[in-house]
Design a protein around this motif. Structure first.
Motif, PDB file in Angstrom:
ATOM      1  N   ALA A 252       0.802  -1.234   0.000  1.00 31.60           N
ATOM      2  CA  ALA A 252       0.000   0.000   0.000  1.00 31.60           C
ATOM      3  C   ALA A 252       0.833   1.281   0.000  1.00 31.60           C
ATOM      4  CB  ALA A 252      -0.941  -0.020   1.200  1.00 31.60           C
ATOM      5  N   GLU A 253       2.032   1.231   0.554  1.00 32.77           N
ATOM      6  CA  GLU A 253       2.838   2.461   0.624  1.00 32.77           C
ATOM      7  C   GLU A 253       3.667   2.684  -0.636  1.00 32.77           C
ATOM      8  OE1 GLU A 253       2.751   4.774   2.985  1.00 32.77           O
ATOM      9  OE2 GLU A 253       1.262   3.672   4.150  1.00 32.77           O
ATOM     10  N   GLU A 254       3.572   1.774  -1.592  1.00 36.58           N
ATOM     11  CA  GLU A 254       4.360   1.903  -2.825  1.00 36.58           C
ATOM     12  C   GLU A 254       3.521   2.510  -3.959  1.00 36.58           C
ATOM     13  OE1 GLU A 254       7.643   1.179  -3.772  1.00 36.58           O
ATOM     14  OE2 GLU A 254       7.797   1.255  -1.587  1.00 36.58           O
ATOM     15  N   PHE A 255       4.181   3.358  -4.756  1.00 35.31           N
ATOM     16  CA  PHE A 255       3.503   3.976  -5.906  1.00 35.31           C
ATOM     17  C   PHE A 255       3.583   3.003  -7.090  1.00 35.31           C
ATOM     18  CE2 PHE A 255       3.283   6.850  -9.579  1.00 35.31           C
ATOM     19  CZ  PHE A 255       2.235   7.696  -9.216  1.00 35.31           C
ATOM     20  N   ILE A 256       2.467   2.277  -7.337  1.00 32.24           N
ATOM     21  CA  ILE A 256       2.472   1.261  -8.393  1.00 32.24           C
ATOM     22  C   ILE A 256       1.232   1.456  -9.288  1.00 32.24           C
ATOM     23  CG2 ILE A 256       2.594  -1.238  -8.880  1.00 32.24           C
ATOM     24  CD1 ILE A 256       3.473  -1.640  -5.950  1.00 32.24           C
ATOM     25  N   PRO A 257       1.321   2.263 -10.362  1.00 29.98           N
ATOM     26  CA  PRO A 257       0.149   2.504 -11.208  1.00 29.98           C
ATOM     27  C   PRO A 257      -0.422   1.221 -11.811  1.00 29.98           C
ATOM     28  CG  PRO A 257       1.927   4.022 -11.753  1.00 29.98           C
ATOM     29  CD  PRO A 257       2.498   3.038 -10.791  1.00 29.98           C
ATOM     30  N   GLU A 258       0.437   0.206 -12.010  1.00 32.48           N
ATOM     31  CA  GLU A 258      -0.004  -1.039 -12.651  1.00 32.48           C
ATOM     32  C   GLU A 258      -1.165  -1.686 -11.904  1.00 32.48           C
ATOM     33  OE1 GLU A 258       3.007  -0.051 -12.320  1.00 32.48           O
ATOM     34  OE2 GLU A 258       3.884  -0.161 -14.330  1.00 32.48           O
ATOM     35  N   ARG A 259      -1.318  -1.370 -10.613  1.00 33.62           N
ATOM     36  CA  ARG A 259      -2.420  -2.001  -9.857  1.00 33.62           C
ATOM     37  C   ARG A 259      -3.785  -1.562 -10.414  1.00 33.62           C
ATOM     38  NH1 ARG A 259      -1.372  -1.540  -4.557  1.00 33.62           N
ATOM     39  NH2 ARG A 259       0.352  -0.076  -4.473  1.00 33.62           N
ATOM     40  N   PHE A 260      -3.802  -0.493 -11.213  1.00 36.67           N
ATOM     41  CA  PHE A 260      -5.070  -0.029 -11.786  1.00 36.67           C
ATOM     42  C   PHE A 260      -5.265  -0.459 -13.247  1.00 36.67           C
ATOM     43  CE2 PHE A 260      -4.807   2.891  -8.167  1.00 36.67           C
ATOM     44  CZ  PHE A 260      -6.108   2.814  -7.694  1.00 36.67           C
ATOM     45  N   ILE A 261      -4.409  -1.388 -13.709  1.00 39.61           N
ATOM     46  CA  ILE A 261      -4.597  -1.887 -15.083  1.00 39.61           C
ATOM     47  C   ILE A 261      -5.272  -3.261 -14.971  1.00 39.61           C
ATOM     48  CG2 ILE A 261      -3.409  -2.596 -17.218  1.00 39.61           C
ATOM     49  CD1 ILE A 261      -2.243   0.038 -17.028  1.00 39.61           C
ATOM     50  N   TYR A 262      -6.435  -3.373 -15.578  1.00 31.26           N
ATOM     51  CA  TYR A 262      -7.209  -4.613 -15.404  1.00 31.26           C
ATOM     52  C   TYR A 262      -7.444  -5.298 -16.744  1.00 31.26           C
ATOM     53  CZ  TYR A 262      -8.238  -2.245 -11.035  1.00 31.26           C
ATOM     54  OH  TYR A 262      -8.130  -1.588  -9.843  1.00 31.26           O
ATOM     55  N   GLU A 263      -6.355  -5.812 -17.329  1.00 32.90           N
ATOM     56  CA  GLU A 263      -6.554  -6.519 -18.608  1.00 32.90           C
ATOM     57  C   GLU A 263      -7.220  -7.864 -18.332  1.00 32.90           C
ATOM     58  OE1 GLU A 263      -2.605  -6.568 -20.043  1.00 32.90           O
ATOM     59  OE2 GLU A 263      -2.759  -4.511 -20.773  1.00 32.90           O
ATOM     60  N   ASP A 264      -8.181  -8.223 -19.114  1.00 38.69           N
ATOM     61  CA  ASP A 264      -8.874  -9.524 -18.991  1.00 38.69           C
ATOM     62  C   ASP A 264      -9.298  -9.828 -17.563  1.00 38.69           C
ATOM     63  OD1 ASP A 264      -8.127  -9.859 -21.659  1.00 38.69           O
ATOM     64  OD2 ASP A 264      -6.208 -10.744 -21.062  1.00 38.69           O
ATOM     65  N   SER A 265      -9.754  -8.836 -16.839  1.00 38.97           N
ATOM     66  CA  SER A 265     -10.174  -9.107 -15.465  1.00 38.97           C
ATOM     67  C   SER A 265     -11.556  -8.492 -15.240  1.00 38.97           C
ATOM     68  CB  SER A 265      -9.151  -8.497 -14.507  1.00 38.97           C
ATOM     69  OG  SER A 265      -9.724  -8.307 -13.252  1.00 38.97           O
ATOM     70  N   ASP A 266     -12.333  -9.154 -14.380  1.00 43.05           N
ATOM     71  CA  ASP A 266     -13.672  -8.615 -14.087  1.00 43.05           C
ATOM     72  C   ASP A 266     -13.593  -7.482 -13.070  1.00 43.05           C
ATOM     73  OD1 ASP A 266     -14.705 -10.473 -15.724  1.00 43.05           O
ATOM     74  OD2 ASP A 266     -15.252 -11.897 -14.126  1.00 43.05           O
ATOM     75  N   VAL A 267     -12.452  -7.424 -12.351  1.00 40.06           N
ATOM     76  CA  VAL A 267     -12.301  -6.402 -11.316  1.00 40.06           C
ATOM     77  C   VAL A 267     -12.030  -5.058 -11.983  1.00 40.06           C
ATOM     78  CG1 VAL A 267     -11.022  -5.790  -9.224  1.00 40.06           C
ATOM     79  CG2 VAL A 267     -11.164  -8.175  -9.947  1.00 40.06           C
ATOM     80  N   ASP A 268     -12.646  -3.991 -11.490  1.00 44.88           N
ATOM     81  CA  ASP A 268     -12.347  -2.673 -12.019  1.00 44.88           C
ATOM     82  C   ASP A 268     -12.568  -1.661 -10.884  1.00 44.88           C
ATOM     83  OD1 ASP A 268     -12.105  -0.299 -13.365  1.00 44.88           O
ATOM     84  OD2 ASP A 268     -14.010  -0.458 -14.431  1.00 44.88           O
ATOM     85  N   VAL A 269     -11.516  -1.431 -10.094  1.00 45.85           N
ATOM     86  CA  VAL A 269     -11.654  -0.485  -8.984  1.00 45.85           C
ATOM     87  C   VAL A 269     -11.494   0.913  -9.563  1.00 45.85           C
ATOM     88  CG1 VAL A 269     -10.680   0.306  -6.799  1.00 45.85           C
ATOM     89  CG2 VAL A 269     -10.784  -2.132  -7.301  1.00 45.85           C
ATOM     90  N   ASN A 270     -12.527   1.739  -9.456  1.00 47.38           N
ATOM     91  CA  ASN A 270     -12.434   3.093 -10.014  1.00 47.38           C
ATOM     92  C   ASN A 270     -12.969   4.117  -9.012  1.00 47.38           C
ATOM     93  OD1 ASN A 270     -15.297   3.426 -10.307  1.00 47.38           O
ATOM     94  ND2 ASN A 270     -15.153   1.895 -11.913  1.00 47.38           N
ATOM     95  N   PHE A 271     -12.858   5.388  -9.405  1.00 46.65           N
ATOM     96  CA  PHE A 271     -13.187   6.473  -8.452  1.00 46.65           C
ATOM     97  C   PHE A 271     -14.638   6.939  -8.539  1.00 46.65           C
ATOM     98  CE2 PHE A 271     -10.615   8.281 -12.050  1.00 46.65           C
ATOM     99  CZ  PHE A 271     -11.704   8.691 -12.811  1.00 46.65           C
ATOM    100  N   LYS A 272     -15.524   6.117  -9.100  1.00 47.24           N
ATOM    101  CA  LYS A 272     -16.898   6.606  -9.317  1.00 47.24           C
ATOM    102  C   LYS A 272     -17.755   6.570  -8.055  1.00 47.24           C
ATOM    103  CE  LYS A 272     -16.695   5.489 -14.192  1.00 47.24           C
ATOM    104  NZ  LYS A 272     -16.928   4.418 -15.143  1.00 47.24           N
TER     105      LYS A 272
END
Ligand code: HEM
Length: 317
Positions: A252-272
């Protein structure tokens, strides 16, 4: 961009925080005031007003820590007097801006290319908006749009410069989509930039601009997960801590943008506002109404900055 290019050409130093801030204020002014935004140093005037308002709203309030002081009401009177002065300055400026358009016939408002004042004034007749409401809406746009985007961009640039591999990945994406030699990047180019959006999300997760959101007040008694919240309770939501909670986020303390890339995944955590582990714009009916404008301003600036320039930290930083 021209300013950075000029400074870079002579190997000079540029204060990016300052430049980003004045750019976001110019953007806000341009949206609200249209062509007249550069006259009379209005961008600077609005920036001073917004800074003073932020100091009053976000300042340390002793009475919240020592409620006995609140009974005497001395501090409250001081804060209210300051707030009243700032309110008068807003009113003076906004009245002037509205009066400038007052002499125009309503049919002259150009709905297509008009600025925000034009649009509000044309809607004023249609929806019966009072002048006070028009002024409140104008204040919302100035107040909501400038610092939010500037602060997010500040943190993002700092994180990217500390992680050249991520910066290079972002540059590769932007430069592969935008043809070489194109002067400015457009919104259409940005639609294809998935890594750019992931960087934006990751910045908001780690550095939410409103770490406790706006203060909310419970209108009725409610029970959340066994906790009773009586009506009238002042509620602050710590989205800063939620965004760094290790039970929801790996590393959680690491800056990892890749955690928001959801190729072929049903998960989609977004800011809505439906994923409660990630609420940088809040949730529910009071959530931020300026999300799309915020995204466009942020992504437009970051994409242009990494497209045109190479970035690195000075030696020993
Ligand atoms: C990166 C950009 C932005 C971020 C992170 C952001 C974040 C937020 C947050 C966290 C709230 C409080 C929500 C709550 O308490 O539930 C909020 C409210 C608000 N924002 Fe934004 N915002 C951004 C851009 C903008 C822009 C561009 C505008 C202007 C058009 C704007 C206008 C507002 C307004 C008017 C509110 C108050 C809404 C209400 O109380 O009903 N914001 N924003």
């Amino acid at each position: 961009m021209t300013k950075i290019k000029e400074v870079a050409a002579i190997g000079g130093v540029v204060d990016m925080s300052e430049l980003i801030k004045s750019f976001t204020y110019d953007m806000a002014c341009r949206i609200v005031l249209g062509k007249s935004f550069r006259t009379e140093g209005r961008s600077k005037l609005l920036r001073d007003l917004t800074d003073d308002t932020s100091r009053i709203l976000g300042g340390f309030n002793l009475e919240e820590y020592f409620p006995t002081l609140a009974r005497a009401g001395v501090l409250k009177r001081v804060v209210c007097a300051k707030a009243e002065k700032v309110k008068c300055r807003w009113a003076y400026l906004l009245d002037k801006l509205i009066d400038e358009r007052g002499s125009m016939d309503k049919s002259m408002f150009d709905k297509k290319d008009g600025d925000f004042i034009d649009i509000l004034l044309s809607a004023q007749y249609e929806y019966g908006l009072t002048r006070e409401r028009v002024k409140a809406l104008l204040t919302d746009v100035f107040f909501g749009s400038a610092d939010t985007v500037a602060n997010t961009l500040d943190f993002t640039l700092a994180e990217l410069m500390r992680r050249p591999r991520l910066l290079e990945k972002l540059q590769n994406e932007v430069r592969s989509i935008v043809p070489r030699g194109q002067e400015t990047i457009t919104e259409t180019d940005m639609n294809k930039m998935t890594y750019l959006r992931a960087v934006f999300n990751e910045s908001l997760r780690m550095y939410p601009v409103a770490p406790l959101l706006a203060p909310h007040l419970a209108m009725a008694d409610c029970n959340i997960d066994g906790y009773m919240i009586p009506a009238g309770t002042h509620v602050l939501v710590n989205v800063w801590a939620i965004g760094r909670d290790s039970s929801s986020w790996e590393d959680a303390e690491e800056f990892i943008p890749e955690r928001f890339i959801y190729e072929d995944s049903d998960v989609d955590v977004n800011f809505k506002g439906n994923n409660f582990q990630f609420l940088p714009f809040g949730s529910g009916r009071r959530m931020c109404p300026g999300i799309n404008l915020g995204i466009a301003n942020f992504e437009l600036m970051l994409a242009n900055l990494v497209y045109h320039f190479e970035w690195e930290l000075p030696p020993k930083v």
